[in-house]
Design an enzyme around this catalytic site. Structure first.
Site, PDB file in Angstrom:
ATOM      1  N   LYS A   1      51.800 -49.170  41.581  1.00 58.51           N
ATOM      2  CA  LYS A   1      50.451 -48.623  41.760  1.00 58.51           C
ATOM      3  C   LYS A   1      50.303 -47.947  43.124  1.00 58.51           C
ATOM      4  CE  LYS A   1      48.566 -52.640  40.813  1.00 58.51           C
ATOM      5  NZ  LYS A   1      49.775 -53.362  40.350  1.00 58.51           N
ATOM      6  N   THR A   2      50.766 -48.617  44.171  1.00 57.80           N
ATOM      7  CA  THR A   2      50.689 -48.017  45.506  1.00 57.80           C
ATOM      8  C   THR A   2      51.555 -46.770  45.575  1.00 57.80           C
ATOM      9  OG1 THR A   2      50.322 -50.203  46.490  1.00 57.80           O
ATOM     10  CG2 THR A   2      51.029 -48.439  47.967  1.00 57.80           C
TER      11      THR A   2
ATOM     12  N   ASP B   1      43.435 -50.919  47.478  1.00 58.92           N
ATOM     13  CA  ASP B   1      44.223 -51.889  46.726  1.00 58.92           C
ATOM     14  C   ASP B   1      43.368 -53.114  46.417  1.00 58.92           C
ATOM     15  OD1 ASP B   1      46.405 -52.915  45.461  1.00 58.92           O
ATOM     16  OD2 ASP B   1      47.448 -53.545  47.279  1.00 58.92           O
TER      17      ASP B   1
ATOM     18  N   THR C   1      45.083 -55.701  39.887  1.00 53.57           N
ATOM     19  CA  THR C   1      45.923 -56.508  39.004  1.00 53.57           C
ATOM     20  C   THR C   1      45.079 -57.241  37.968  1.00 53.57           C
ATOM     21  OG1 THR C   1      45.815 -58.315  40.613  1.00 53.57           O
ATOM     22  CG2 THR C   1      47.709 -56.836  40.754  1.00 53.57           C
TER      23      THR C   1
ATOM     24  N   ARG D   1      59.862 -53.727  42.019  1.00 53.31           N
ATOM     25  CA  ARG D   1      59.844 -54.389  43.325  1.00 53.31           C
ATOM     26  C   ARG D   1      60.859 -55.526  43.358  1.00 53.31           C
ATOM     27  NH1 ARG D   1      54.193 -56.504  44.885  1.00 53.31           N
ATOM     28  NH2 ARG D   1      53.822 -54.264  45.230  1.00 53.31           N
TER      29      ARG D   1
END
Length: 360
Positions: A80-81, A125, A174, A233
Site C-alpha cells: 500500500k505504501t 497510513d 488494514t 515484505r
C-alpha cells in the site's frame, strides 16, 4: 542465477550502487525502502489494481488535474505504501506522509493541509485510526478543498475558512470495515490488495536479489517464495536472512539446500508457519484437545498478548485452513493436527458457517 553488475540496466545499476553504499550497520528500513518498485510497470502481481490505477493516473494527466482520492486496503506488507509512492512519482509531484494515529487533533490535520501545494499527494497510513474531529475536517478538505479553522473559544470563537489547493489523498488501511461510510464514499477510487501467488513472490525475490547483489539460483528463490505467506515484505525479509546464512555458513550462493537450512534455522517451516503460529496450533491441539477455546486463554497459553494472536497469527492460520472461528472459541482443523503430526480426535467436526464470536 549468477550476479554481475553489468547484467543490470542503467536504472537498476544506479539502484544497486545506492544499496551497496549502505554499510553493514545501516538501517534495514532504508534497504527495504530501496527495494520498492518505482513505477507501475515494475509492480509484480496485483494486475487488476495496477491496471485500474494506471487508468486513473493517465486520465488525470491528460486532464492536467490531480487524480481522485485513492483508498488502498488489505493486509500489512502487500504494497500500500509502495503504491502511494508510485502515484506521486507517476504524477511527478511531492509525497507527504503521515499516519492516522499521529493526527490526534483537527489542528494537526489543518497544519498539514495548509502546507500542501497544488497537485501534491498526501498519504495517510492506517487512516481508520484518525481522531474523530480530524476525520470530520477531512470530509470538507476532500470534497471542497477547504477547511474551517476555529480561532478562540466559547461564544467569541470565530471560524476562518482556509482554501486548500487541489490535492490527492491516498489513504491506506488494514481494516477497511472500521472506516466510516462518509469517509469511504469520498474516495474516488478504492482498491483491495490481495495476497501474492508463489510465482509472483519468486519474481519479486529475484529482482531484490539482483539489487542486493545476492547470488541465487532459481530453486533457492522459489523455496523462499513458498514460505513467504503471500507477502512481499516477508519475502524480502527472508531473502536478507537467507543471504546472511549463505555468506556466513555457505559459499555465499543461495541454493535450495542453503535456503532450506536457513529458513529452518529461523523457524519458518515449509508452509510459512513461524514459531508463534506453531505455538498456537500446538497449544490448541495438545493442551486443549483441539478446542473450542477462547482467544484470551489461547494467548495466555502461548505467552503472548491477545492482540498479537488475533492480528499476527490467526489471520494466516484461518486463511490456510488450520484454525476455525466458532461462537464458543477457536477450533483446530484436521489440517492443523496433520501438520503437527498428530491424529485428530474421531469426533472432530467443524461448523459450516462462521457466525459472530462471543467467546472471551
Amino acid at each position: 542465477m549468477t550476479f554481475h553488475e553489468e547484467d543490470l540496466d542503467e536504472a537498476e545499476a544506479t539502484h544497486y550502487r545506492s544499496l551497496t553504499a549502505v554499510d553493514a550497520d545501516g538501517d534495514e528500513r532504508a534497504v527495504e525502502a530501496a527495494l520498492r518498485p518505482r513505477t507501475l510497470d515494475e509492480v509484480v502481481g496485483q494486475v487488476r489494481v495496477r491496471d485500474q490505477l494506471g487508468l486513473v493516473l493517465e486520465a488525470a494527466r491528460r486532464r492536467g488535474r490531480a487524480p481522485d482520492h485513492v483508498l488502498l486496503s488489505g493486509p500489512p506488507g502487500l504494497g500500500k505504501t509502495t503504491l502511494a509512492m508510485i502515484i506521486a512519482s507517476e504524477m511527478g509531484v511531492p509525497l507527504r506522509l503521515t499516519s492516522g494515529p499521529a493526527i490526534t487533533h483537527a489542528g494537526d490535520l489543518a497544519a498539514i493541509l495548509s502546507g500542501m501545494n497544488e497537485g501534491d499527494v498526501l498519504f495517510v497510513d492506517e487512516i481508520h485510526r484518525m481522531s474523530r474531529p480530524a476525520e470530520e475536517m477531512l470530509y470538507m478538505a476532500m470534497e471542497d478543498f477547504r477547511v474551517d479553522v476555529v480561532i478562540g473559544k466559547g461564544p467569541g470563537a470565530t471560524a476562518i475558512p482556509l482554501e486548500i489547493p487541489p490535492f490527492t489523498l491516498v489513504g491506506a488501511t488494514t481494516r477497511a470495515g472500521l472506516l466510516p461510510g462518509p469517509l469511504r464514499d469520498r474516495f474516488g477510487f478504492t482498491a483491495h490488495l490481495e495476497f501474492y501467488e508463489a510465482h509472483e513472490l519468486d519474481l519479486i525475490i529475484k529482482r531484490s536479489a539482483r539489487l542486493l547483489g545476492v547470488h541465487a539460483v532459481p530453486e533457492g528463490t522459489a523455496e523462499i517464495a513458498s514460505r513467504s505467506r503471500g507477502t512481499p515484505r516477508i519475502a524480502n525479509r527472508l531473502l536478507r536472512r537467507v543471504r546472511d546464512f549463505a555468506q556466513v555458513r555457505a559459499d555465499g550462493v543461495v541454493t535450495l539446500p542453503v535456503a532450506r537450512d536457513a529458513l529452518d534455522l529461523y523457524e519458518v517451516d515449509q508452509l510459512g508457519l513461524d514459531r508463534l503460529d506453531r505455538a498456537v496450533l500446538d497449544a490448541l491441539c495438545r493442551r486443549f484437545g483441539g478446542g473450542p477455546v477462547g482467544v484470551s486463554t489461547l494467548a495466555v497459553a502461548v505467552g503472548e498478548e491477545r492482540e498479537t494472536v488475533e492480528e499476527v497469527a490467526e489471520p494466516f492460520l484461518v486463511r490456510n485452513g488450520f484454525l476455525a472461528r466458532t461462537p464458543r472459541g477457536r477450533i483446530a482443523t484436521p489440517a492443523a493436527w496433520e501438520h503437527l503430526g498428530l491424529t485428530p480426535p474421531p469426533a472432530l467436526t467443524l461448523p459450516e458457517t462462521d457466525p459472530p464470536l462471543f467467546e472471551d
